[in-house]
Scaffold this active site. Structure first.
Site, PDB file in Angstrom:
ATOM      1  N   ASP A   9       0.813  -1.207   0.000  1.00 16.41           N
ATOM      2  CA  ASP A   9       0.000   0.000   0.000  1.00 16.41           C
ATOM      3  C   ASP A   9       0.847   1.257   0.000  1.00 16.41           C
ATOM      4  O   ASP A   9       0.406   2.310  -0.455  1.00 16.41           O
ATOM      5  CB  ASP A   9      -0.943  -0.007   1.203  1.00 16.41           C
ATOM      6  CG  ASP A   9      -2.026  -1.056   1.035  1.00 16.41           C
ATOM      7  OD1 ASP A   9      -3.056  -0.724   0.427  1.00 16.41           O
ATOM      8  OD2 ASP A   9      -1.831  -2.206   1.467  1.00 16.41           O
ATOM      9  N   ASN A  19       2.035  -3.017   4.099  1.00 14.22           N
ATOM     10  CA  ASN A  19       1.024  -3.833   3.442  1.00 14.22           C
ATOM     11  C   ASN A  19       0.154  -4.486   4.513  1.00 14.22           C
ATOM     12  O   ASN A  19       0.391  -4.316   5.707  1.00 14.22           O
ATOM     13  CB  ASN A  19       1.690  -4.888   2.545  1.00 14.22           C
ATOM     14  CG  ASN A  19       0.735  -5.486   1.533  1.00 14.22           C
ATOM     15  OD1 ASN A  19      -0.085  -4.786   0.953  1.00 14.22           O
ATOM     16  ND2 ASN A  19       0.846  -6.779   1.312  1.00 14.22           N
ATOM     17  N   LYS A  20      -0.840  -5.231   4.088  1.00 17.04           N
ATOM     18  CA  LYS A  20      -1.772  -5.869   5.017  1.00 17.04           C
ATOM     19  C   LYS A  20      -1.018  -6.680   6.065  1.00 17.04           C
ATOM     20  O   LYS A  20       0.065  -7.213   5.811  1.00 17.04           O
ATOM     21  CB  LYS A  20      -2.744  -6.788   4.272  1.00 17.04           C
ATOM     22  CG  LYS A  20      -3.505  -6.116   3.137  1.00 17.04           C
ATOM     23  CD  LYS A  20      -4.325  -4.934   3.622  1.00 17.04           C
ATOM     24  CE  LYS A  20      -5.103  -4.282   2.511  1.00 17.04           C
ATOM     25  NZ  LYS A  20      -4.396  -3.248   1.757  1.00 17.04           N
TER      26      LYS A  20
END
Length: 128
Positions: A9, A19-20
């Protein structure tokens, strides 16, 4: 497994990647097993104004996502408990083999090569 590819992201100037949740664990497992780890991102995801992942804003998800889960009809957390529920984790650049973009792959030193890649992208955009 020969390679780990993930999205991201946000990427800081030094190559730290947000990121996640769980991406950092994948990077650690890849490192421990000698498997290359490559985030795949558009250059628009690279934010050169952020020197490191410490500066990436991390979205906090609602505490209720965790505290309102029940087990055998009983809540797993007491009312009023403090909860951290981040939506992202940050993978330090030391676990990143390279960063794949539409302009190619940036390899370490990422601080230098990400900047070069973004500048090249800006030059190409200005010429079209």
């Amino acid at each position: 497994m020969d390679i780990v590819l993930v999205g991201a992201d946000r990427v800081a100037a030094n190559g730290d990647v947000a990121n996640k949740i769980g991406t950092y664990k994948l990077a650690l497992a890849a490192q421990d097993n000698g498997i290359p780890f490559y985030p795949c991102v558009p250059t628009s995801t690279v934010d050169l104004s952020l020197s490191s992942g410490d500066e990436i804003p991390i979205e906090e998800r609602p505490a209720e996502e965790i505290t309102r889960v029940t087990y055998q009809g009983q809540p797993i957390a007491p009312d009023g408990i403090d909860v951290a529920n981040p939506a992202f984790d940050v993978t330090p650049h030391r676990y990143v083999t390279g960063i794949v973009t539409e302009n190619g792959i940036a390899y370490p030193p990422l601080t230098l090569n990400l900047r070069r890649m973004i500048e090249r992208s800006d030059t190409v955009s200005a010429a079209t």
